[in-house]
Design a protein around this motif. Structure first.
Motif, PDB file in Angstrom:
ATOM      1  N   THR A 112       0.832  -1.206   0.000  1.00 56.52           N
ATOM      2  CA  THR A 112       0.000   0.000   0.000  1.00 56.52           C
ATOM      3  C   THR A 112       0.867   1.256   0.000  1.00 56.52           C
ATOM      4  O   THR A 112       0.556   2.250  -0.670  1.00 56.52           O
ATOM      5  N   ALA A 113       1.980   1.231   0.741  1.00 58.22           N
ATOM      6  CA  ALA A 113       2.896   2.375   0.781  1.00 58.22           C
ATOM      7  C   ALA A 113       3.502   2.626  -0.589  1.00 58.22           C
ATOM      8  O   ALA A 113       3.669   3.781  -1.004  1.00 58.22           O
ATOM      9  N   ALA A 114       3.831   1.552  -1.304  1.00 55.18           N
ATOM     10  CA  ALA A 114       4.376   1.701  -2.656  1.00 55.18           C
ATOM     11  C   ALA A 114       3.332   2.330  -3.586  1.00 55.18           C
ATOM     12  O   ALA A 114       3.666   3.184  -4.425  1.00 55.18           O
ATOM     13  N   SER A 115       2.065   1.931  -3.434  1.00 57.44           N
ATOM     14  CA  SER A 115       0.995   2.521  -4.245  1.00 57.44           C
ATOM     15  C   SER A 115       0.843   4.013  -3.929  1.00 57.44           C
ATOM     16  O   SER A 115       0.622   4.841  -4.828  1.00 57.44           O
ATOM     17  N   ALA A 116       0.972   4.363  -2.650  1.00 59.01           N
ATOM     18  CA  ALA A 116       0.869   5.768  -2.252  1.00 59.01           C
ATOM     19  C   ALA A 116       2.015   6.579  -2.830  1.00 59.01           C
ATOM     20  O   ALA A 116       1.826   7.731  -3.253  1.00 59.01           O
ATOM     21  N   THR A 117       3.210   5.994  -2.854  1.00 57.10           N
ATOM     22  CA  THR A 117       4.364   6.695  -3.434  1.00 57.10           C
ATOM     23  C   THR A 117       4.146   6.956  -4.918  1.00 57.10           C
ATOM     24  O   THR A 117       4.428   8.049  -5.421  1.00 57.10           O
ATOM     25  N   ALA A 118       3.619   5.968  -5.627  1.00 51.70           N
ATOM     26  CA  ALA A 118       3.323   6.150  -7.055  1.00 51.70           C
ATOM     27  C   ALA A 118       2.271   7.230  -7.250  1.00 51.70           C
ATOM     28  O   ALA A 118       2.361   8.064  -8.162  1.00 51.70           O
ATOM     29  N   ALA A 119       1.257   7.236  -6.382  1.00 52.05           N
ATOM     30  CA  ALA A 119       0.212   8.256  -6.478  1.00 52.05           C
ATOM     31  C   ALA A 119       0.780   9.643  -6.168  1.00 52.05           C
ATOM     32  O   ALA A 119       0.367  10.641  -6.777  1.00 52.05           O
ATOM     33  N   PHE A 120       1.723   9.711  -5.240  1.00 59.00           N
ATOM     34  CA  PHE A 120       2.376  11.000  -4.922  1.00 59.00           C
ATOM     35  C   PHE A 120       3.111  11.535  -6.151  1.00 59.00           C
ATOM     36  O   PHE A 120       2.993  12.716  -6.490  1.00 59.00           O
ATOM     37  N   ARG A 121       3.859  10.674  -6.818  1.00 55.98           N
ATOM     38  CA  ARG A 121       4.585  11.104  -8.014  1.00 55.98           C
ATOM     39  C   ARG A 121       3.622  11.575  -9.111  1.00 55.98           C
ATOM     40  O   ARG A 121       3.861  12.593  -9.770  1.00 55.98           O
ATOM     41  N   ALA A 122       2.530  10.823  -9.286  1.00 48.93           N
ATOM     42  CA  ALA A 122       1.558  11.197 -10.315  1.00 48.93           C
ATOM     43  C   ALA A 122       0.878  12.520  -9.965  1.00 48.93           C
ATOM     44  O   ALA A 122       0.589  13.338 -10.851  1.00 48.93           O
ATOM     45  N   THR A 123       0.646  12.750  -8.677  1.00 45.41           N
ATOM     46  CA  THR A 123       0.014  14.005  -8.252  1.00 45.41           C
ATOM     47  C   THR A 123       0.933  15.188  -8.520  1.00 45.41           C
ATOM     48  O   THR A 123       0.480  16.236  -9.005  1.00 45.41           O
ATOM     49  N   VAL A 124       2.213  15.040  -8.211  1.00 43.99           N
ATOM     50  CA  VAL A 124       3.166  16.121  -8.487  1.00 43.99           C
ATOM     51  C   VAL A 124       3.222  16.400  -9.989  1.00 43.99           C
ATOM     52  O   VAL A 124       3.234  17.562 -10.422  1.00 43.99           O
ATOM     53  N   ALA A 125       3.233  15.354 -10.792  1.00 45.73           N
ATOM     54  CA  ALA A 125       3.244  15.531 -12.252  1.00 45.73           C
ATOM     55  C   ALA A 125       1.996  16.277 -12.716  1.00 45.73           C
ATOM     56  O   ALA A 125       2.072  17.165 -13.574  1.00 45.73           O
ATOM     57  N   ALA A 126       0.837  15.932 -12.147  1.00 49.49           N
ATOM     58  CA  ALA A 126      -0.411  16.609 -12.532  1.00 49.49           C
ATOM     59  C   ALA A 126      -0.367  18.084 -12.149  1.00 49.49           C
ATOM     60  O   ALA A 126      -0.849  18.949 -12.895  1.00 49.49           O
ATOM     61  N   LEU A 127       0.216  18.387 -10.998  1.00 46.51           N
ATOM     62  CA  LEU A 127       0.279  19.780 -10.541  1.00 46.51           C
ATOM     63  C   LEU A 127       1.321  20.587 -11.316  1.00 46.51           C
ATOM     64  O   LEU A 127       1.345  21.815 -11.204  1.00 46.51           O
ATOM     65  N   ASN A 128       2.159  19.922 -12.075  1.00 51.69           N
ATOM     66  CA  ASN A 128       3.133  20.618 -12.926  1.00 51.69           C
ATOM     67  C   ASN A 128       2.685  20.669 -14.391  1.00 51.69           C
ATOM     68  O   ASN A 128       3.464  21.011 -15.272  1.00 51.69           O
ATOM     69  N   THR A 129       1.421  20.322 -14.633  1.00 53.95           N
ATOM     70  CA  THR A 129       0.892  20.337 -15.999  1.00 53.95           C
ATOM     71  C   THR A 129       0.959  21.740 -16.595  1.00 53.95           C
ATOM     72  O   THR A 129       0.716  22.738 -15.907  1.00 53.95           O
ATOM     73  N   GLN A 130       1.304  21.805 -17.878  1.00 53.21           N
ATOM     74  CA  GLN A 130       1.341  23.078 -18.595  1.00 53.21           C
ATOM     75  C   GLN A 130       0.341  23.053 -19.745  1.00 53.21           C
ATOM     76  O   GLN A 130       0.150  22.024 -20.389  1.00 53.21           O
ATOM     77  N   VAL A 131      -0.271  24.195 -19.980  1.00 54.83           N
ATOM     78  CA  VAL A 131      -1.180  24.388 -21.111  1.00 54.83           C
ATOM     79  C   VAL A 131      -0.832  25.720 -21.751  1.00 54.83           C
ATOM     80  O   VAL A 131      -0.705  26.729 -21.057  1.00 54.83           O
ATOM     81  N   ALA A 132      -0.652  25.707 -23.076  1.00 59.96           N
ATOM     82  CA  ALA A 132      -0.305  26.928 -23.818  1.00 59.96           C
ATOM     83  C   ALA A 132       0.940  27.584 -23.243  1.00 59.96           C
ATOM     84  O   ALA A 132       1.036  28.808 -23.182  1.00 59.96           O
ATOM     85  N   GLY A 133       1.902  26.760 -22.789  1.00 60.47           N
ATOM     86  CA  GLY A 133       3.155  27.291 -22.266  1.00 60.47           C
ATOM     87  C   GLY A 133       3.055  27.847 -20.865  1.00 60.47           C
ATOM     88  O   GLY A 133       4.005  28.463 -20.376  1.00 60.47           O
ATOM     89  N   GLN A 134       1.931  27.645 -20.189  1.00 59.51           N
ATOM     90  CA  GLN A 134       1.748  28.160 -18.838  1.00 59.51           C
ATOM     91  C   GLN A 134       1.555  27.013 -17.861  1.00 59.51           C
ATOM     92  O   GLN A 134       0.772  26.092 -18.114  1.00 59.51           O
TER      93      GLN A 134
END
Length: 331
Positions: A112-134
């Motif tokens: 479960t901890a490994a799944s949470a770590t993967a979800a943490f990485r995916a969440t950070v990636a989502a929060l760094n999403t860019q649209v139209a260069g922003q």
């Protein structure tokens, strides 16, 4: 009484010039017949350009607001998609993490901890999403990512919980670190929330959600807490399970914040859509009004075109007669 006459070459040039002028006039009149618009706005408006200039200025403003509305719509849709990706990544995870029955042994805790770590990485990636260069969640600093790489965040969180006493101490240490401007605030590289975006005269839409908003940091904190288990925090099996349960409860609470944030974005998207329709309708009305001002009377245009065609035919006839003149015929 003497008279002035044209030489043959001068007469040829004069006829040629008249021919070119008439053909140019005919092409202009044909264009007016096809488009229904005056080729010479100055003549059609009798030199009064004020009304058309006002319409052109209004169209320019309309295009600017329409472009801004389109960008705002893209940003809001991108943020909504990112929140949806986060929701999909943590779906069911909070319940699993807080279920002591599912964490009956250390193997289940580690999985479960490994799944949470993967979800943490995916969440950070989502929060760094860019649209139209922003960068969507970087607020007033959209030219770069809102957050550093996941490992940098996890390492900083490990440092923050160093020396913490048990699961409760680890949770409290993470609470302090996320609230500290010198903790998480030092790693968040975005700015404050965006100001309401001007999308019309007196109209603005707010899409100021950032990665530093508690609605999102609560999710990062809960997933990070579980990821600490994956990185060896709370060494005893019981403490590891207890920390996982605390993280699960925190993640369930964070769901409410994300849902509220998504709802606010939904309201903003609806408003943006309404303004986009309004701008489209306004642009259509303005373009119609401008076209009406420069419209050509079809009957008048056809009459002028026929008159010009007759002039060209007459010129051809005169030119043909002149070309047949000779000294023998004159004598």
């Amino acid at each position: 009484m003497s008279s002035l006459t044209l030489s043959d070459m001068a007469q040829t040039f004069a006829l040629r010039r008249q021919n070119v002028a008439l053909k140019t006039e005919m092409q202009t009149q044909q264009a007016e017949m096809v488009t229904g618009q005056a080729a010479d706005p100055g003549r059609a408006l009798r030199g009064d350009h004020a009304a058309v200039a006002a319409l052109d200025a209004a169209l320019t403003r309309n295009r600017a607001f329409a472009d801004a509305t389109g960008l705002a719509g893209a940003l809001a849709a991108g943020m909504q998609t990112a929140l949806g990706a986060i929701d999909a990544g943590v779906k069911g995870l909070g319940g699993l993490m807080s279920d002591r029955t599912a964490l009956a042994n250390d193997t289940a805790v580690s999985s479960t901890a490994a799944s949470a770590t993967a979800a943490f990485r995916a969440t950070v990636a989502a929060l760094n999403t860019q649209v139209a260069g922003q960068s969507l969640f970087a607020g007033t600093r959209p030219d770069g990512p809102a957050l550093p790489q996941p490992d940098a965040l996890l390492e900083a969180m490990e440092t923050a919980i160093a020396g913490a006493d048990g699961p409760a101490g680890i949770e409290a240490a993470l609470d302090r670190w996320f609230a500290d401007p010198a903790g998480f605030g030092a790693l968040y590289s975005g700015g404050g929330p965006r100001a309401p975006l001007p999308l019309g005269a007196g109209e603005g839409v707010e899409i100021g959600l950032t990665a530093a908003d508690p609605a999102l940091t609560d999710t990062l904190k809960a997933l990070g807490m579980a990821a600490m288990v994956d990185r060896g925090a709370a060494g005893g099996a019981q403490d590891r399970a207890d920390l996982m349960v605390r993280a699960g409860a925190a993640l369930l609470r964070a769901d409410e914040g994300r849902t509220a944030a998504a709802a606010r974005l939904g309201v903003a998207e609806e408003r943006i859509g309404t303004l986009a329709l309004r701008h489209d309708a306004e642009r259509t009305a303005l373009m119609t009004a401008r076209a009406d001002m420069l419209a050509v009377d079809p009957f008048e245009a056809a009459t002028r075109l026929e008159a010009t065609r007759t002039q060209i035919e007459t010129l051809y006839a005169v030119t043909a007669r002149l070309s047949k003149l000779s000294l023998a015929d004159y004598l």
